[in-house]
Scaffold this active site. Structure first.
Site, short mmCIF file in Angstrom:
data_model
loop_
_atom_site.label_atom_id
_atom_site.label_comp_id
_atom_site.label_asym_id
_atom_site.label_seq_id
_atom_site.Cartn_x
_atom_site.Cartn_y
_atom_site.Cartn_z
N ASP A 130 0.86 -1.18 0.00
CA ASP A 130 0.00 0.00 0.00
C ASP A 130 0.90 1.23 0.00
O ASP A 130 2.02 1.17 -0.46
CB ASP A 130 -0.95 -0.02 1.21
CG ASP A 130 -2.27 0.65 0.91
OD1 ASP A 130 -2.25 1.84 0.54
OD2 ASP A 130 -3.34 0.01 1.04
N HIS B 83 2.12 2.03 -3.17
CA HIS B 83 1.21 2.99 -3.79
C HIS B 83 1.75 4.41 -3.72
O HIS B 83 0.99 5.36 -3.89
CB HIS B 83 -0.17 2.92 -3.12
CG HIS B 83 -0.87 1.61 -3.34
ND1 HIS B 83 -2.10 1.32 -2.78
CD2 HIS B 83 -0.52 0.50 -4.04
CE1 HIS B 83 -2.47 0.10 -3.13
NE2 HIS B 83 -1.52 -0.42 -3.89
#
Length: 440
Positions: free
Chosen positions: A267, A290
């Site tokens: 993430d 991310h």
């Protein structure tokens, strides 16, 4: 006669001193030590200034200020990776936290300590160092978290603390069992919460360095409601398909600096949420993951305020996003005074993105209010885009993005998509927002 009186007085003084020394020697030999004068107990000799008498003060006395190290091994921690060491850690913490004088909480190197959900709570008297030289390993039994499914290790309400991993300290979340049961991995599973590996809550003047965090059940490190924080030389890793394993999550925290760190997760490498101000990020290596995200902000029609974010010096490789600001429709508040500069991106899917219409629900309705995004500078950013769109400004029609500056930006392999954004180009900029886009 006067001469004789002086000599007599001197002799009497010498005799009194010899007598006093003999008595002191006798006391040392009688229960406090050996004939060589060394002490077996932890007691201290202290001079009472009121009566100039040398007195013996126990180290348990509240006036003692000597430093001490409290090791979890002294309280029965086995460190064999199989025995539950949770209670030993709690007992060691209680001792270190309540000790007078500067104290250190020590996790010795060369061993693996199995822990269930554990809370290290202050305030403490003079605890200054939390030193993790061994490995902290999370229990893989999900039932061990039935009383708190949101946290594994929590450190809270302590000031002036240094958390140091040395060259050997590791926090191992053993998150695989949680990832397998995530609704993001298995759609048939219900969406439930998973523990954050390390939560730092309500700490002031915190210094985190040389720490290694791996395979968190969910978020790796969460910094919440803290002030004056320095994070340096941390390494955070998890597989790129591990769900919700943000590297460093920051919320309601002011005056924080993160430097010289490497983060690769499933993430956000770093996520910054509501209440965060004066955040400085330097020399960050990010990937997989991310990217660096401000948000999500304004979820469930809430107010959110973020300001003073400065990312200066970063390298992102093969991430889903580069530098991102994301806000929900229906929210309110501001995200302002943000600067991204001196950043290199390689094979990044969305290198530069502002999304004021972010939605992670199955059905999203159009709403008029939004978090206002303003005064955002992108300076000296280069690299390659892994998608057809390198720059995306998807801003609100009612609350368009204001004061967006692109200065010396060169991202190859993609175009720019700009909607409801006031964009100013400085220096060399590629790709550019086309003139047919709505620029306010």
């Amino acid at each position: 006669m006067a001469r004789c009186s002086e000599l007599l007085a001197i002799c009497l003084c010498i005799l009194l001193m010899l007598s006093w020394c003999e008595a002191l020697s006798s006391n040392v030999d009688d229960g406090y030590g050996h004939e060589d004068g060394s002490f077996e107990s932890d007691s201290l000799l202290k001079l009472n200034k009121n009566d100039d008498v040398l007195t013996l003060i126990s180290s348990d006395d509240n006036t003692t200020s000597a430093s001490s190290t409290v090791s979890v091994s002294d309280f029965g921690a086995k460190g064999d990776g199989k025995t539950d060491d949770t209670q030993a850690f709690k007992k060691a913490w209680k001792k270190a936290c309540s000790t007078n004088g500067v104290s250190k909480f020590l996790v010795p190197k060369g061993k693996t300590y199995l822990l269930k959900s554990t809370r290290f709570r202050g305030p403490c008297k003079s605890l200054r160092n939390f030193q993790i030289l061994g490995t902290l390993s999370a229990s893989t039994k999900r039932s061990d978290y039935k009383n708190d499914k949101n946290h594994w290790l929590i450190l809270e309400d302590v000031n002036n603390l240094s958390i140091d991993g040395g060259s050997t300290g590791i926090i191992e979340g053993n998150g695989k069992i949680w990832w397998q049961n995530s609704c993001k991995i298995d759609k048939s599973k219900p969406c439930t919460k998973a523990p954050t590996a390390l939560t730092l809550y309500n700490l002031k003047k915190l210094n985190v360095k040389n720490l290694r965090v791996k395979n968190a059940q969910q978020i790796q490190i969460s910094i919440e409601k803290c002030n004056n924080v320095k994070v340096k030389n941390v390494a955070i890793t998890a597989p790129d398909d591990s769900p919700n394993t943000d590297g460093i999550h920051i919320t309601n925290t002011q005056n924080i600096q993160i430097s010289n760190s490497e983060i690769g997760t499933g993430d956000d490498c770093i996520s910054i949420e509501d209440g965060s101000q004066n955040v400085q990020i330097n020399d960050l290596t990010c990937g997989p993951g991310h990217g660096i995200s401000i948000g999500s902000l304004g979820d469930d029609n809430s107010k959110a305020y973020v300001s003073g974010i400065n990312v200066d010096g970063a390298k992102l490789s093969s991430t889903d996003n580069g530098v991102r600001i994301k806000t929900y429709q229906g929210g309110s508040g501001t995200a302002k005074n943000i600067q991204f500069q001196n950043i290199r991106m390689e094979n990044v899917k969305n290198p530069i993105i502002i999304d004021q219409n972010y939605c992670d629900k199955e059905k999203c309705e159009q709403q008029e209010s939004a978090v206002q995004v303003s005064n955002v500078v992108y300076r000296n950013i280069s690299g390659t885009s892994a998608t057809d769109v390198a720059i995306t400004f998807n801003c609100s029609e009612k609350y368009p993005c204001k004061g967006i500056v692109l200065e010396n930006v060169n991202i190859k392999g993609g175009t720019a998509s700009c909607k409801n954004a006031n964009v100013q180009d400085q220096g060399t900029v590629s790709p550019r927002c086309s003139s047919n886009y709505f620029l306010m």
